[in-house]
Every structure is written in C-alpha cells, then in structure tokens.
Design a protein around this motif. Structure first.
Motif, short mmCIF file in Angstrom:
data_model
loop_
_atom_site.label_atom_id
_atom_site.label_comp_id
_atom_site.label_asym_id
_atom_site.label_seq_id
_atom_site.Cartn_x
_atom_site.Cartn_y
_atom_site.Cartn_z
N ARG A 1 0.45 -1.25 -0.08
CA ARG A 1 0.04 -0.38 0.15
C ARG A 1 0.69 1.18 0.17
O ARG A 1 2.03 1.34 0.64
N ASN A 2 -0.17 2.27 -0.72
CA ASN A 2 1.01 3.77 -0.32
C ASN A 2 1.41 3.69 0.98
O ASN A 2 0.70 3.71 1.85
N ASP B 1 0.96 6.65 2.09
CA ASP B 1 -0.37 7.11 3.09
C ASP B 1 -1.90 6.84 2.86
O ASP B 1 -2.39 7.51 2.88
N LEU B 2 -1.44 5.85 2.07
CA LEU B 2 -2.56 5.01 2.81
C LEU B 2 -4.15 5.58 1.17
O LEU B 2 -5.00 5.28 1.66
N HIS B 3 -2.88 6.58 0.59
CA HIS B 3 -4.41 7.07 -0.42
C HIS B 3 -4.24 6.67 -2.31
O HIS B 3 -2.83 6.31 -2.02
N PHE B 4 -5.03 7.28 -2.67
CA PHE B 4 -4.68 6.43 -3.99
C PHE B 4 -4.45 8.17 -4.65
O PHE B 4 -4.50 8.92 -4.42
N VAL B 5 -3.36 7.51 -5.31
CA VAL B 5 -2.44 8.86 -6.47
C VAL B 5 -2.65 8.54 -7.82
O VAL B 5 -2.76 7.29 -8.03
N HIS C 1 -2.80 2.89 -6.15
CA HIS C 1 -2.63 2.85 -4.04
C HIS C 1 -1.91 1.71 -3.64
O HIS C 1 -1.72 2.13 -2.86
N ASN D 1 4.43 6.62 -3.11
CA ASN D 1 3.88 6.00 -2.74
C ASN D 1 4.92 5.16 -1.43
O ASN D 1 4.73 4.47 -0.58
#
Length: 224
Positions: free
Chosen positions: A104-105, A107-111, A143, A174
C-alpha cells in the motif's frame, strides 16, 4: 514487432496499451484473455494496468495464478520480452518473475498524478533508447505502488543493475524504497514499472515522454 496484451477481469488499461503499441509500431497487438493457456508467437507480452479481481487478497495476487501466467513464465524463460505496468508489475512480483513486492502507498491514499522518472539502466531492451540519467515525465495511478524488498534482495538488484527507473526530483508518490519505480529481472527481458508510459505517447495526452520505452523495443526488434 509482434505484441500481445493480456486482459484480466478488472483490467482497465489494455486499450491504452494497445493504442500506444499500434501508434509506435504500426501493428495491432493480439488480445489475450487471462484464461487462455497459450500465447501467440510474439516479441513482447504486456500485462496492463487496472485492478484485476478487485485487488482482493493483494493487488495482482489472484491474477498471478491465472492460467495464462504459466505461458507468460515459459515465454519469459525463453527470452521473450515481458512488460508489466502498474497492476501488471504487481502480477509479476506475485508470480515470482520479478523480485520484491508492491505494498500500500505510504500515505494509504490512491494517487493519480504526474511524476518524474530517472533512467538508471540503459542496457535493457526496454531502456536502450534513453540516455543514462535521463529524467522524463510519466503519469501514475495506483493505491499499491510502494515497492519493497528485503535488504539482501535490494542489494542484489541494485548491484546487478536491475533497477530500471527511479522517481526523481522528490516526486516519489508512494514511499518506494530507494525511490524505485521500475525493476528488471536478472536477464533484462522482464520489466515491471508502476508509472504508465502508455498514457504519455501522443501530444493529445499532454506529451510524448513515454514513447522512448516502446520505441526502444520496436527498434531492437527491427535490427534483430
């Protein structure tokens, strides 16, 4: 240059990839379904981006066990070029065709944005059209793109020239270790990368920086 693009349930970049290959090589790609057990006679096999099987278990984990992946492994072992982009990169690590894993990235966000890539290895079929250290633009959309490898594996791929691309100029989206954005296998005929070069090959897409990767392969096939 003959190519094949494999589609899995949840793939969403196969048409982008086919369009890029046709634009640069002048030839249509063969469409292969994930349940097929054989590949056509091609120079390049591509595992495109997307969210195969909804990224259940782990991104690329189920797709890596699809029937076609045995044929992909056999082709790679024979020296056929194999390119995995984004979800395709995840599949290649899950299938054991490339070292490391994608987590997982950070920051746990989709980029979804543009990054800059530094070309590290210019000796492979995929990168021979770049200059050493060349920095180029490329979009990302993921993600689970946080590349990780244990210290022993990391030392091996770094010393063996298996890092193809790194995120440059502070654009790592990521948290990938050592800024790694693309990795080659030991023999250099399999490449996995998180950014999407197929989405920057036409001026209508905002630039043509991604062309060099596909042109590298096409030019190699023409002179082989």
């Amino acid at each position: 240059m003959k190519s094949a693009v494999i589609t899995f349930p949840g793939s969403n970049r196969e048409r982008d990839m086919m369009n890029a290959l046709k634009l640069i090589t002048g030839h249509e790609s063969a469409a292969v379904w994930h349940q097929d057990t054989a590949l056509p006679d091609v120079d390049l096999v591509v595992l495109p981006g997307g969210f195969s099987y909804g990224d259940y278990l782990r991104a690329g984990a189920i797709a890596a066990r699809s029937p076609v992946m045995r044929a992909v492994a056999e082709a790679a072992n024979k020296g056929v070029l194999v390119l995995g982009v984004c979800n395709g990169f995840q599949m290649l690590t899950e299938a054991g065709l490339l070292p490391g894993s994608l987590m997982r990235n950070a920051d746990l966000h989709f980029v979804c944005r543009e990054v800059k890539l530094e070309t590290v290895n210019t000796a492979s079929a995929f990168t021979r059209g770049f200059k050493p250290g060349q920095v180029w633009r490329c979009p990302v959309a993921h993600h689970d793109g946080n590349y990780f490898a244990d210290s022993e594996t990391l030392e091996r791929i770094e010393s063996g020239g298996q890092v193809a691309f790194r995120y440059a100029d502070g654009t790592n989206p990521n948290g990938s270790v050592n800024e790694i954005a693309g990795v080659l296998n030991a023999t250099g005929n399999v490449l996995g990368m998180m950014p999407h070069p197929e989405n920057l090959v036409d001026p209508l897409q905002g630039g043509t920086d991604g062309r060099s990767l596909f042109a590298s392969i096409a030019n190699l096939m023409e002179t082989a």
